[in-house]
Scaffold this active site. Structure first.
Site, short mmCIF file in Angstrom:
data_model
loop_
_atom_site.label_atom_id
_atom_site.label_comp_id
_atom_site.label_asym_id
_atom_site.label_seq_id
_atom_site.Cartn_x
_atom_site.Cartn_y
_atom_site.Cartn_z
CD1 TRP A 105 -2.19 -2.23 1.66
CD2 TRP A 105 -3.00 -1.16 -0.14
NE1 TRP A 105 -3.21 -2.99 1.11
CE2 TRP A 105 -3.72 -2.36 0.02
CE3 TRP A 105 -3.33 -0.32 -1.20
CZ2 TRP A 105 -4.74 -2.74 -0.85
CZ3 TRP A 105 -4.34 -0.69 -2.08
CH2 TRP A 105 -5.04 -1.89 -1.89
CG ASP A 174 -2.78 3.90 4.55
OD1 ASP A 174 -3.79 3.83 5.27
OD2 ASP A 174 -2.64 3.23 3.50
CE LYS A 198 -8.21 -1.98 4.99
NZ LYS A 198 -8.38 -3.21 4.22
N1 PMP Z 1 -4.20 1.39 2.64
C1 PMP Z 1 -4.24 0.23 3.31
C2 PMP Z 1 -3.33 0.04 4.48
C3 PMP Z 1 -5.13 -0.77 2.89
O1 PMP Z 1 -5.19 -1.91 3.56
C4 PMP Z 1 -5.97 -0.53 1.79
C5 PMP Z 1 -6.97 -1.53 1.28
N2 PMP Z 1 -7.31 -2.54 1.93
C6 PMP Z 1 -5.87 0.67 1.12
C7 PMP Z 1 -4.98 1.62 1.57
C8 PMP Z 1 -6.70 0.95 -0.10
O2 PMP Z 1 -8.00 1.16 0.28
P1 PMP Z 1 -9.19 1.21 -0.78
O3 PMP Z 1 -9.40 -0.16 -1.27
O4 PMP Z 1 -10.32 1.73 0.08
O5 PMP Z 1 -8.81 2.16 -1.83
#
Ligand code: PMP
Length: 367
Positions: A105, A174, A198
């Site tokens: 990510w 993040d 989550k």
């Molecule tokens: N950051 C993290 C740490 C994630 O786990 C995720 C997706 N599970 C995201 C960003 C991306 O999120 P999204 O699918 O809502 O765009």
């Protein structure tokens, strides 16, 4: 709590929500209060939604002890949208930003930010994630507008055991998969982003916590739905928000409060993590976790079955047997393979105990 219908959900997201919250939502689904309407059918300018919006912000502030000079915003576009939004709102000051890439990510965030400015990777990208290079080896750019890192890499199972030192440069983190699972000193951050799906709610809303003095400098091309300054001015109702998602999130936040707050979630997280990693550690290598011990995630635990490289036949069997016991979503992310158990706030120690019991039995049978 819970009925015999409820599954043991170890999914990485969207993930398990507290049963009590879902039951409350069910009760209110057709008529919110005395209104005779579902919250889903109400205007985002209604007094009912205004209260939910304000209460949700207040709950985030209380639970994370967010100081007054930080704003709490709700945006759409998911975590991925926030990757772009962070850059478009914050990179303008100097035109460049530092990124610590420790997994999937943060890698995607760095790639997204590179569309809007210069991105400096503070350490070379590892071939295989699973470690965080010592901070003393990082190359920070003194002119960076911010230093970005992902607190917990959901796919790879790598979690920062500390907040990096950025020598006064604003830190952006993040926390999509770790928000509300541990106490954090908000004053160390310029900005925190977190998709709700989550630990704190359903998909559709992303929480942004931003230090006030960092507002006011978006790029000209920044769409208004991603413009933190504009969203703050409009109290997160600049356009139609994901009202239902915010409504459920507000209930999850109240559930966290009722259950002892972030402090209690942190204690429970540590207990759950110990249960699972101990089962891996004491399995005579039947189960193995590829992540360096000091950066193993408390939240997303990737592991292989049948030896360090994994035995795919056994892994398929593992998933089949687990499903018979109503344990779902244990399959690892497609990019890393193996298993992954996610231990978010709504996953109880009892759930983890059942998983560990199953793992021990499976090992006895096939190990
Ligand atoms: N950051 C993290 C740490 C994630 O786990 C995720 C997706 N599970 C995201 C960003 C991306 O999120 P999204 O699918 O809502 O765009």
């Amino acid at each position: 709590m819970g009925s015999s219908q409820s599954a043991l959900n170890f999914g990485a997201g969207p993930a398990k929500l507290p049963r009590e919250v879902l039951e409350e939502v069910q009760k209110e689904l057709l008529s919110f209060g005395e209104s005779g309407m579902s919250l889903m059918e109400m205007s985002h300018r209604s007094k009912e939604y205004s209260k939910i919006n304000n209460d949700a912000q207040k709950a985030v502030r209380e639970l994370l002890h967010v100081p007054d000079n930080y704003k709490i915003l709700f945006i759409q576009g998911g975590g991925t949208g926030a990757f772009a939004a962070v850059a478009m709102n914050l990179i303008n000051r100097t035109g460049s930003a530092d990124y610590a890439v420790t997994g999937t990510w943060s890698g995607k965030a760095a790639k997204e930010a590179a569309k809007y400015g210069k991105v400096n990777l503070v350490f070379p990208k590892a071939d295989k994630p699973g470690s965080i290079p010592a901070e003393s080896t990082w190359t920070l750019n003194p002119d960076a507008a911010y230093l970005y890192y992902c607190d917990n890499e959901t796919v790879d199972g790598v979690e920062f055991p500390y907040i990096p030192n950025a020598n006064g440069i604003p830190i952006v983190s993040d926390m999509s998969s770790s928000i509300m699972t541990k106490r954090v000193d908000i004053t160390k951050f310029g900005c925190i982003i977190a998709g709700a799906q989550k630990n704190i709610g359903p998909a559709g809303v992303t929480v942004v916590i931003i230090r006030e003095d960092l507002l006011g400098n978006p790029m000209k091309i920044c769409p208004s739905v991603f413009d933190f300054t504009h969203i703050n001015k409009e109290n997160s109702v600049h356009n139609t928000p994901a009202t239902f998602s915010v409504y459920v999130m507000e209930k999850v936040l109240q559930w966290i409060k009722k259950n002892g707050g972030v402090e209690a979630m942190e204690a429970q997280s540590s207990q759950k993590k110990t249960l699972l990693y101990d089962a891996i550690l004491h399995s005579n290598n039947f189960y193995s976790c590829p992540i360096d011990e000091d950066v193993r995630s408390r939240i997303n635990v990737p592991f292989r079955v049948g030896g360090p490289q994994g035995n795919e036949d056994l892994e398929t069997k593992f998933l089949q047997e687990a499903e018979k016991l109503k344990m779902f979503q244990l399959k690892g992310h497609r990019s890393v393979g193996g298993m992954r158990a996610s231990l978010y706030n709504a996953v109880t120690s009892d759930d983890v105990n059942l998983l560990v019991k199953f793992m021990n039995e499976f090992r006895k049978q096939y190990g």
